[in-house]
Design an enzyme around this catalytic site. Structure first.
Site, PDB file in Angstrom:
ATOM      1  N   SER A  26       0.815  -1.220   0.000  1.00 52.83           N
ATOM      2  CA  SER A  26       0.000   0.000   0.000  1.00 52.83           C
ATOM      3  C   SER A  26       0.846   1.265   0.000  1.00 52.83           C
ATOM      4  O   SER A  26       0.360   2.334  -0.379  1.00 52.83           O
ATOM      5  CB  SER A  26      -0.956   0.018   1.195  1.00 52.83           C
ATOM      6  OG  SER A  26      -0.260   0.151   2.413  1.00 52.83           O
ATOM      7  N   LYS A  30       0.640   4.333   6.844  1.00 50.67           N
ATOM      8  CA  LYS A  30       0.018   5.231   5.871  1.00 50.67           C
ATOM      9  C   LYS A  30       0.593   6.632   6.040  1.00 50.67           C
ATOM     10  O   LYS A  30       1.268   6.938   7.019  1.00 50.67           O
ATOM     11  CB  LYS A  30      -1.505   5.294   6.062  1.00 50.67           C
ATOM     12  CG  LYS A  30      -2.247   3.987   5.779  1.00 50.67           C
ATOM     13  CD  LYS A  30      -2.269   3.642   4.321  1.00 50.67           C
ATOM     14  CE  LYS A  30      -3.113   2.412   4.041  1.00 50.67           C
ATOM     15  NZ  LYS A  30      -2.489   1.171   4.570  1.00 50.67           N
TER      16      LYS A  30
END
EC number: 3.4.21.88
Length: 215
Positions: A133, A170
């Site tokens: 990701s 993230k």
């Protein structure tokens, strides 16, 4: 500060911005892509020129082993270790069980001795990255992310956070009504966390990255 050529100044400024934004310096490939160099080797040549001029220091064999030198207000800087000092001993955190502290003994698979020069600030532990990701930020599956424990982070920093029973990496951005956790890969969706959500807890910020073979 030593006089730099226009191109060297661009490279230096890019490194500084990357550290301010995410907590760790760019890779050679990221520098090449950002500044339009033909290859990462061209970026390497400029980095070596900056090192010769004494404004950065390069850590051999580390994709993000770049430190800014001689700047009083340099972001996320730390005192350079003297030769012969012991290396950092950092716990490697594997899978994290729901509801338990991230540094609980049962989560620590081993310890690594690491050169402090690899990091932009002193980390507390290494977290093994799972998934892609954050691929476009240069963070790949199997990488070891160096994490400094924090309860607060700035917009744009790469963070480690708990979301319910999961731990995720993230980029953090504040939005009206909450936080957005941004994936650096178009194949993955961003995550919006409502303000005050009991399912969210900030565990720390990224201060470096180690790829397989760099230890």
């Amino acid at each position: 500060m030593t006089k730099l050529t226009a191109r060297q100044q661009q490279v230096f400024d890019l490194i500084r911005r990357a550290i301010e934004r995410s907590g760790f310096p760019p890779t050679r490939a990221e520098i090449a892509a950002e500044l339009g160099f033909s290859s990462p080797n061209a970026a390497e040549e400029h980095l070596r020129a900056l090192a010769r001029k004494g404004v950065i220091e390069l850590a051999a064999g580390a994709s993000r082993g770049i430190r800014l030198l001689g700047i009083d207000d340099a972001p996320h800087q730390f005192t350079l270790p003297h030769a012969g000092l012991m290396q950092l001993s950092l716990p490697l955190v594997g899978r994290v069980a729901a509801g338990s502290p991230i540094l609980a003994q049962e989560h620590i698979s081993q310890h690594y001795a690491c050169d402090p020069a690899l990091f932009t600030s002193k980390p507390d532990y290494l977290l093994k990255v799972r998934g892609l990701s954050m691929r476009d930020a240069g963070i790949l599956d199997g990488d070891l992310l160096a994490v400094q424990k924090r309860t607060e982070a700035k917009d744009g920093q790469i963070i480690v956070a708990r979301l319910g029973d999961d731990v995720t990496v993230k980029r953090l951005m504040r939005r009206p009504g909450g936080l957005e956790l941004i994936a650096e890969n178009p194949d993955y969706e961003n995550i919006f966390v409502k303000a005050g959500s009991a399912d969210f807890a900030l565990e720390g910020i990224a201060v470096g990255l180690i790829r397989s073979g760099e230890l």
